[in-house]
Design a protein around this motif. Structure first.
Motif, PDB file in Angstrom:
ATOM      1  N   GLU A   1       0.426   4.038  -2.846  1.00 22.74           N
ATOM      2  CA  GLU A   1       0.072   5.430  -2.541  1.00 22.74           C
ATOM      3  C   GLU A   1       1.114   6.394  -3.087  1.00 22.74           C
ATOM      4  OE1 GLU A   1      -2.491   4.814   1.606  1.00 22.74           O
ATOM      5  OE2 GLU A   1      -0.332   5.195   1.713  1.00 22.74           O
TER       6      GLU A   1
ATOM      7  N   ARG B   1       0.821  -1.216   0.000  1.00 23.64           N
ATOM      8  CA  ARG B   1       0.000   0.000   0.000  1.00 23.64           C
ATOM      9  C   ARG B   1       0.853   1.264   0.000  1.00 23.64           C
ATOM     10  NH1 ARG B   1      -4.346   1.404   4.692  1.00 23.64           N
ATOM     11  NH2 ARG B   1      -2.426   1.419   5.925  1.00 23.64           N
ATOM     12  N   GLU B   2       1.908   1.274   0.768  1.00 25.00           N
ATOM     13  CA  GLU B   2       2.771   2.456   0.851  1.00 25.00           C
ATOM     14  C   GLU B   2       3.335   2.824  -0.523  1.00 25.00           C
ATOM     15  OE1 GLU B   2       7.026   2.282   2.395  1.00 25.00           O
ATOM     16  OE2 GLU B   2       5.981   3.147   4.116  1.00 25.00           O
TER      17      GLU B   2
ATOM     18  N   TYR C   1      -5.177   5.459  -7.491  1.00 21.96           N
ATOM     19  CA  TYR C   1      -5.206   4.480  -6.400  1.00 21.96           C
ATOM     20  C   TYR C   1      -6.656   4.010  -6.294  1.00 21.96           C
ATOM     21  CZ  TYR C   1      -4.497   2.349  -1.815  1.00 21.96           C
ATOM     22  OH  TYR C   1      -4.417   1.453  -0.777  1.00 21.96           O
TER      23      TYR C   1
ATOM     24  N   ASP D   1      -6.678  -5.959   2.614  1.00 22.17           N
ATOM     25  CA  ASP D   1      -6.188  -6.332   3.943  1.00 22.17           C
ATOM     26  C   ASP D   1      -5.242  -7.528   3.895  1.00 22.17           C
ATOM     27  OD1 ASP D   1      -7.571  -4.316   5.240  1.00 22.17           O
ATOM     28  OD2 ASP D   1      -9.375  -5.527   5.504  1.00 22.17           O
TER      29      ASP D   1
ATOM     30  N   LYS E   1      -0.563  -3.737   4.638  1.00 22.70           N
ATOM     31  CA  LYS E   1      -1.702  -3.768   3.728  1.00 22.70           C
ATOM     32  C   LYS E   1      -1.219  -3.561   2.296  1.00 22.70           C
ATOM     33  CE  LYS E   1      -5.067  -2.126   7.137  1.00 22.70           C
ATOM     34  NZ  LYS E   1      -5.631  -3.477   7.338  1.00 22.70           N
ATOM     35  N   SER E   2      -2.082  -3.908   1.366  1.00 20.73           N
ATOM     36  CA  SER E   2      -1.754  -3.764  -0.050  1.00 20.73           C
ATOM     37  C   SER E   2      -2.694  -2.745  -0.686  1.00 20.73           C
ATOM     38  CB  SER E   2      -1.879  -5.115  -0.763  1.00 20.73           C
ATOM     39  OG  SER E   2      -1.012  -6.063  -0.187  1.00 20.73           O
ATOM     40  N   GLY E   3      -2.290  -2.245  -1.840  1.00 21.75           N
ATOM     41  CA  GLY E   3      -3.111  -1.282  -2.564  1.00 21.75           C
ATOM     42  C   GLY E   3      -3.134  -1.622  -4.039  1.00 21.75           C
TER      43      GLY E   3
ATOM     44  N   THR F   1      -7.847  -0.578  -1.214  1.00 23.50           N
ATOM     45  CA  THR F   1      -6.907  -1.188  -0.272  1.00 23.50           C
ATOM     46  C   THR F   1      -7.300  -2.638  -0.026  1.00 23.50           C
ATOM     47  OG1 THR F   1      -6.505   0.946   0.798  1.00 23.50           O
ATOM     48  CG2 THR F   1      -5.953  -1.021   2.072  1.00 23.50           C
TER      49      THR F   1
END
Length: 264
Positions: A137, A133-134, A163, A168, A179-181, A166
């Motif tokens: 983003e 996720r980081e 984006y 979990d 977490k993933s995005g 998200t």
């Protein structure tokens, strides 16, 4: 036959079919265009890409996963490339043809994957998929956000970056610690940046290499002795505050100062 996730390859296998379908749906407009899936693992995303009618080619570095895909997905016969995506000349995959890229990208090389894709931007109109996720983003981060970085600017120069949602930790085996995005990139209409592209990359990388400094200070090493950036608003900013257009303007300022000092 099951494939063991390998830590050395950054493998976290998605097991939630609803999430996999949502990721596949991000390329719903690409039917008829070849689709390259990076790191398919056991094919949880692959199955939906195939069922949606995509012409799927997968690139997988893990021999165990390759054997599994050959056994479980006969539709992929002749369309499984065993190798490292980062070392493949993507222009040779579909000569003269554009294609899309998708994947549940390994966390440990996700940024490198997008740098590699950038090299073939005129062949790849759409990219989507899941990553940490980081990082996701960061790719989509607009000017003014701390997450903005080198890859944000370089990608947004050529793509619209969104984006999407998200994901979990518990939907993976093994669960990652973060977490993933999911992101989607759509090629924009830019053909030429309006500046020296190599210098643009250097300016962006140098700026973020010293991101706590103002641009006047961080870019000093790119200028001839005794030359400084114009005393305007741009030079007093920090890199995460700049838009792509402002980085282009900055690149042209650096180029102009260099040319002034070059022998005639």
């Amino acid at each position: 036959m099951l494939v063991r996730p390998k830590k050395a390859l950054g493998q976290h296998f998605l097991k939630d079919l609803t999430v996999a379908r949502r990721i596949a749906d991000t390329l719903s407009d690409a039917v008829g265009m070849p689709v390259v899936e990076v790191g398919p693992g056991m094919g949880v995303l692959t199955q939906f890409l195939i069922s949606q009618g995509h012409q799927v080619t997968v690139i997988e570095i893990d021999q165990e996963s390759v054997d599994y895909l050959k056994q479980e997905y006969p539709e992929l016969d002749g369309h499984i490339i065993e190798g490292d995506f980062l070392k493949i000349d993507l222009a040779q995959l579909f000569p003269g043809e554009k294609f899309c890229v998708i994947g549940n990208y390994p966390y440990n090389i996700s940024s490198q994957i997008f740098f590699h894709i950038l090299e073939y931007r005129d062949l790849i109109p759409e990219v989507s998929g899941m990553l940490q996720r980081e990082v996701a983003e960061r790719l989509a981060s607009p000017p003014g956000k701390k997450a903005r970085g080198i890859l944000s600017v370089l990608l947004q120069a050529w793509y619209k970056v969104e984006y999407l949602f998200t994901v979990d930790e518990h939907v993976f085996n093994p669960p990652p610690k973060v977490k993933s995005g999911v992101v989607k990139l759509t090629r924009n209409d830019v053909k030429d940046l309006g500046c020296d592209e190599a210098l643009f990359k250097t300016v962006v990388k140098t700026s973020f290499g010293q991101r706590r400094k103002t641009l006047r200070n961080s870019l000093r090493g790119l200028l001839p002795p005794g030359k400084n950036l114009p005393d305007d608003h741009l030079a007093s900013l920090r890199p995460e505050q700049l838009s792509v257009e402002q980085f282009i303007e900055l690149t042209n300022q650096v180029s102009s100062l260099r040319n002034q000092s070059s022998p005639q």
